[in-house]
Design an enzyme around this catalytic site. Structure first.
Site, PDB file in Angstrom:
ATOM      1  N   TYR A  46      27.526 -27.939 -27.095  1.00  0.00           N
ATOM      2  CA  TYR A  46      28.226 -28.216 -28.358  1.00  0.00           C
ATOM      3  C   TYR A  46      29.685 -28.518 -28.063  1.00  0.00           C
ATOM      4  CZ  TYR A  46      25.257 -27.652 -32.405  1.00  0.00           C
ATOM      5  OH  TYR A  46      24.345 -27.866 -33.392  1.00  0.00           O
ATOM      6  N   GLU A  48      32.190 -29.646 -30.778  1.00  0.00           N
ATOM      7  CA  GLU A  48      32.901 -30.079 -31.996  1.00  0.00           C
ATOM      8  C   GLU A  48      34.389 -30.192 -31.721  1.00  0.00           C
ATOM      9  OE1 GLU A  48      30.526 -27.593 -32.445  1.00  0.00           O
ATOM     10  OE2 GLU A  48      29.714 -27.728 -34.487  1.00  0.00           O
ATOM     11  N   ASP A 192      31.939 -55.880 -37.230  1.00  0.00           N
ATOM     12  CA  ASP A 192      30.786 -55.142 -36.694  1.00  0.00           C
ATOM     13  C   ASP A 192      30.135 -56.067 -35.674  1.00  0.00           C
ATOM     14  OD1 ASP A 192      28.210 -54.205 -36.154  1.00  0.00           O
ATOM     15  OD2 ASP A 192      28.031 -53.233 -38.105  1.00  0.00           O
ATOM     16  N   THR A 218      27.418 -50.756 -32.059  1.00  0.00           N
ATOM     17  CA  THR A 218      26.458 -49.807 -31.506  1.00  0.00           C
ATOM     18  C   THR A 218      26.496 -49.996 -29.991  1.00  0.00           C
ATOM     19  OG1 THR A 218      24.740 -51.447 -31.925  1.00  0.00           O
ATOM     20  CG2 THR A 218      24.905 -49.627 -33.486  1.00  0.00           C
ATOM     21  N   LYS A 221      22.522 -52.145 -27.833  1.00  0.00           N
ATOM     22  CA  LYS A 221      21.886 -53.473 -27.954  1.00  0.00           C
ATOM     23  C   LYS A 221      22.272 -54.281 -26.710  1.00  0.00           C
ATOM     24  CE  LYS A 221      21.579 -53.422 -33.008  1.00  0.00           C
ATOM     25  NZ  LYS A 221      22.429 -52.342 -33.570  1.00  0.00           N
ATOM     26  N   ARG A 227      21.889 -44.654 -27.398  1.00  0.00           N
ATOM     27  CA  ARG A 227      22.015 -45.065 -28.800  1.00  0.00           C
ATOM     28  C   ARG A 227      23.138 -44.330 -29.506  1.00  0.00           C
ATOM     29  NH1 ARG A 227      17.114 -47.667 -29.701  1.00  0.00           N
ATOM     30  NH2 ARG A 227      17.602 -48.015 -31.871  1.00  0.00           N
TER      31      ARG A 227
END
Ligand code: DSN
Length: 441
Positions: A46, A48, A192, A218, A221, A227
């Site tokens: 974790y 954060e 984008d 992203t 691709k 991802r």
């Protein structure tokens, strides 16, 4: 028991990916290193917060990984700020809008969904469309942004944000033109580039960082990483608001997310390192050459392409002239081990679920090393399968009678999967794929 089921499914999926032709424009094969790190111990942590400012202890090495990803992204895209924590493109776009727009007040302009736009840029079915006032510009019959319409809408609506990008577009994005239009009303221009990011890095697509205020992509691709998503603030963006980077970081965490997926960020770090290699530039050039070769071969078989050709990695087919729909051809191609996705076309007379178009892309098959000669063979297979599709395409499909339509589609699917010619083709595809191993590159 469950474990054996899970690994059995994994074995089958691996076999499918190895033995099939992936022509889905948004899919790719990530490298063995990028894949290995996804399944690593970074998954256990974790983290954060931001690098150097975490809420839990034990973050020395994940800090290192996140910083590596950030620095590589800044270098690769030539931007002063990058957030690498977003889980994927849709939450990234929501994070961006939550910073730039006031809910229910500011207007967002983006590409119309049926004209290749993406849900996450303010379409009504997405939270972005419910939180913000959105309007959409369309493409011309030639498959290009309707600049006249975009300009008029911009003057009339005075949007706060103009988006470029989406899920289908076969021209090079004219980022300067977008920026000039946005500048007329002081709007933010968000590019984008999820689909073309790898092509930008390879130098075969214009660079958004020079013109946009925020660039989102992203990572999986054409960029070929795990991802996730990168949200980048450019020099222009920081000149408009010097705290934009910090605001974006806060919108991602704690605004939208909890702990970032550190294993995925590590995989993005690997991909961004790989993207700096000469081999990646060659890859990007080859993706575009292959797409052009595939498009040219399809044109010879009388397929109609939106935009008439392609300038990137994607081919957008209008099947109306062929007398079949995108769903049917997608299903028949799948029966032969060729994976594609159906796609609406501008002003589509059919529905989004059973649209008139099909989208193809060359990123994944280029990763396997295929070249122009292979594109000609693939086009030939698509032609053969489209003819078989037409044979089984009954008049009840798309007739408007729901029950008849569904029954006819069920029968169509059974027939194409049982068809001997398609079964033979599937074997040919499998043998062909053996010559193009996944990780040769
Ligand atoms: N699903 C992606 C695509 O195929 O374009 C976008 O999110």
């Amino acid at each position: 028991m469950i474990m054996s089921e899970v690994f059995e499914l994994l074995r089958k999926e691996k076999r499918r990916q190895r033995n099939g032709l992936v022509l889905i424009a948004s899919e790719n094969y990530i490298s063995p290193d990028a894949l290995k790190i996804l399944g690593s111990e970074f998954s256990n942590k974790y983290a954060e917060g931001q690098v150097g400012k975490r809420y839990y202890s034990g973050n020395d090495w994940v800090d290192g990984i996140e910083q590596l990803a950030i620095e590589s992204a800044k270098k690769v895209f030539g931007v002063p700020h990058c957030n690498v924590q977003s889980y994927s493109g849709s939450p990234a776009n929501l994070a961006i809008l939550s910073v730039l727009c006031e809910k229910k007040k500011d207007i967002v302009l983006s590409q119309e969904l049926t004209h290749g736009g993406h849900l996450s840029m303010g379409q009504k079915a997405s939270l972005t469309g419910r939180f913000f006032k959105t309007e959409h510009y369309r493409l011309t019959r030639r498959g290009e942004v309707n600049w006249g319409e975009l300009e008029k809408m911009t003057r009339r609506l005075k949007p706060r944000v103009i988006f470029s990008g989406g899920t289908a577009y076969t021209k090079k994005f004219d980022f300067k033109r977008y920026a000039d239009i946005a500048a007329k009303v002081g709007a933010y221009f968000v590019a984008d580039v999820s689909h073309v990011a790898g092509l930008v890095v390879a130098g075969v697509h214009p660079d958004p960082a020079v013109y946009a205020d925020v660039v989102m992509t992203t990572s999986h691709k054409t960029l070929r990483g795990g991802r996730g998503a990168l949200i980048m603030v450019t020099k222009r963006g920081l000149a408009k608001d010097e705290s934009l980077g910090r605001k974006i970081d806060r919108a991602v965490f704690p605004g939208l997310q909890g702990g970032p997926h550190m294993n995925n960020i590590a995989s993005i770090a690997v991909a961004l390192k790989e993207a700096q290699e000469i081999a990646f530039k060659k890859y990007g050039r080859r993706v575009v050459k292959n797409a052009k070769a595939l498009a040219e071969s399809l044109l010879r078989y009388d397929f109609k392409l939106i935009g008439g050709a392609t300038e990137n990695h994607m081919i957008w087919i209008d099947l109306t002239k062929k007398g079949i729909d995108g769903w049917a051809l997608q299903v028949a191609l799948e029966a032969a081990g060729i994976y594609t996705n159906r796609q609406t076309i501008p002003n589509d007379p059919k529905s989004a679920y059973y649209p008139s178009g099909l989208r193809l892309g060359t990123p994944a098959i280029t990763t396997r090393g295929m070249q122009e000669a292979q594109m000609r063979l693939i086009a030939e297979w698509i032609e053969v399968i489209s003819k078989i599709t037409l044979e089984y395409y009954s008049e009840d499909i798309g007739s408007g009678n729901y029950a008849k339509d569904q029954e006819a589609r069920k029968i169509f699917k059974e027939k194409v999967f049982a068809d001997k010619r398609i079964k033979k083709l599937k074997k040919e595809v499998r043998e062909f794929c053996k010559k193009w191993p996944l990780f040769k590159w």
